[in-house]
Design an enzyme around this catalytic site. Structure first.
Site, short mmCIF file in Angstrom:
data_model
loop_
_atom_site.label_atom_id
_atom_site.label_comp_id
_atom_site.label_asym_id
_atom_site.label_seq_id
_atom_site.Cartn_x
_atom_site.Cartn_y
_atom_site.Cartn_z
N LYS A 193 14.31 -16.74 -47.20
CA LYS A 193 14.81 -18.11 -46.99
C LYS A 193 14.20 -19.07 -48.01
O LYS A 193 13.07 -18.89 -48.44
CB LYS A 193 14.41 -18.52 -45.55
CG LYS A 193 14.43 -19.97 -45.24
CD LYS A 193 13.95 -20.20 -43.83
CE LYS A 193 12.64 -20.99 -43.80
NZ LYS A 193 12.20 -21.34 -42.47
N THR A 225 15.78 -28.27 -36.69
CA THR A 225 17.17 -28.66 -36.94
C THR A 225 18.14 -27.53 -36.62
O THR A 225 19.34 -27.74 -36.53
CB THR A 225 17.35 -29.01 -38.42
OG1 THR A 225 17.06 -27.83 -39.20
CG2 THR A 225 16.42 -30.12 -38.85
C1 R5P Z 1 9.36 -22.08 -40.59
O1 R5P Z 1 8.42 -21.65 -41.22
C2 R5P Z 1 9.46 -21.90 -39.11
O2 R5P Z 1 9.11 -20.61 -38.71
C3 R5P Z 1 10.86 -22.21 -38.62
O3 R5P Z 1 11.76 -21.30 -39.19
C4 R5P Z 1 11.28 -23.62 -38.96
O4 R5P Z 1 10.28 -24.52 -38.56
C5 R5P Z 1 12.59 -23.95 -38.27
O5 R5P Z 1 13.03 -25.21 -38.71
P1 R5P Z 1 14.59 -25.56 -38.73
O6 R5P Z 1 15.15 -25.21 -37.40
O7 R5P Z 1 14.63 -27.04 -39.02
O8 R5P Z 1 15.22 -24.78 -39.85
#
Ligand code: R5P
Length: 313
Positions: A193, A225
């Site tokens: 990602k 989000t």
């Molecule tokens: C990132 O390192 C976390 O593990 C989550 O994937 C992240 O905080 C999720 O954020 P969002 O839902 O805004 O993509």
């Protein structure tokens, strides 16, 4: 060492504090925590806490900055009321993503928050799945970090799913997802990602592992989000996944995240109650598992001087 146990709550998640007390078979402590018209927060403890072993349940959840101030002011009030020991129970530690100086001239707010909690007078911290385990080191007081991974994996184990692959949403989260995969005895795949700077948008660049023809279980520590989960679901389906289910420990679900996820191809979202899920975020697709007995057991062990680590062996 300390006289009797007492559990109190701020306004962040009183339902969880009540459930913890039910699991401990004891009443919730009496305390008023409210805001005056000038937005100053006031706390008044309504029972004697002298020498008692006090646990304050307060996840750093929405409204985040008010939750922080309530916690700090409560700790101060308990210290001044001569509590024997004060443990800040934060089932969700907010500001956890601000844990490093990865751009010029930015703060490390997770560290600042730790300093504030200590300065206010907390003697210990009890928390659940920090965004990064290293945050424990921001504190100079003992930190017990519980994990709700087993709460999630037990739920999926009981459903006896076949042909499942657990999918980590990024390399940094692979360890947590691997634990779930081990519990379920299934393979692991990982999404590569990318997040652009401070933007809340996410792109799933590629997927390492096999998901073709598999039921995919996406595991993450938190959903804000929903961008990460939705991008992971999209790439899994594009690579031939038969179905996608998502699981996370802390359902922050900011903005319209709950609606976006529930309106997507994700079949079910399984979360825990480390932070409250208000009615507007609830949906038949969302299953909430409770961490109250886990926290209750940890409180008992801390109070009686037993190992907390044994809970996970
Ligand atoms: C990132 O390192 C976390 O593990 C989550 O994937 C992240 O905080 C999720 O954020 P969002 O839902 O805004 O993509």
């Amino acid at each position: 060492m300390f006289s009797d146990l007492a559990v109190f709550t701020g306004n962040a998640h009183p339902e969880l504090a009540e459930s913890i007390c039910r699991s401990l078979e004891m009443p919730l402590g009496q305390c008023d925590v409210f805001e005056f018209s000038n937005e100053n927060i006031f706390v008044r403890i309504l029972e004697n806490v002298r020498s008692r072993d006090v646990f304050i349940v307060q996840p750093i959840s929405s409204p985040v900055n008010r939750s922080v101030m309530e916690l700090l002011i409560m700790i101060d009030a308990f210290k001044r009321a001569s509590a024997g020991r004060i443990t800040a129970v934060m089932p969700y530690y907010g500001y956890g993503r601000s844990d490093k100086k990865d751009q010029p001239r930015v703060p490390i707010t997770a560290r600042l928050l730790a300093n504030l909690i200590e300065t206010a007078g907390a003697d210990r911290v009890l928390t659940v799945d920090l965004h990064a385990g290293q945050i424990q080191g921001f504190f100079n007081i003992p930190v017990d970090e519980l994990t709700a991974l087993y709460t999630l994996s037990r739920y999926f184990k009981e459903r006896d799913l076949a042909e499942v692959t657990v999918l980590a949403t990024d390399v940094g989260d692979a360890k947590r997802a691997r634990n779930i995969a081990r519990q379920l005895d299934t393979p692991l795949a990982i999404v590569d990602k990318e997040r652009m700077g401070n933007e809340e948008t996410v792109s799933a660049l590629s997927l390492i592992g096999e998901v073709d023809g598999r039921h995919v279980l996406i595991a993450d520590d938190e959903i804000l989000t929903g961008g990460t989960i939705l991008a992971a679901a999209r790439i899994a389906l594009d690579r031939g996944a038969r179905s996608v289910t998502a699981a996370c420990i802390h359902p922050i679900l900011s903005g319209g995240a709950a609606a976006k996820i529930c309106g997507s191809d994700i079949e079910e979202l399984v979360v825990t109650d480390t932070i409250p899920l208000p009615p507007e975020k609830r949906d038949p697709k969302i299953t909430v598992l409770t961490v109250a007995p886990l926290i209750g057991e940890a409180i008992t062990r801390i109070h009686t001087g037993q190992s907390v680590g044994e809970l996970f062996q």
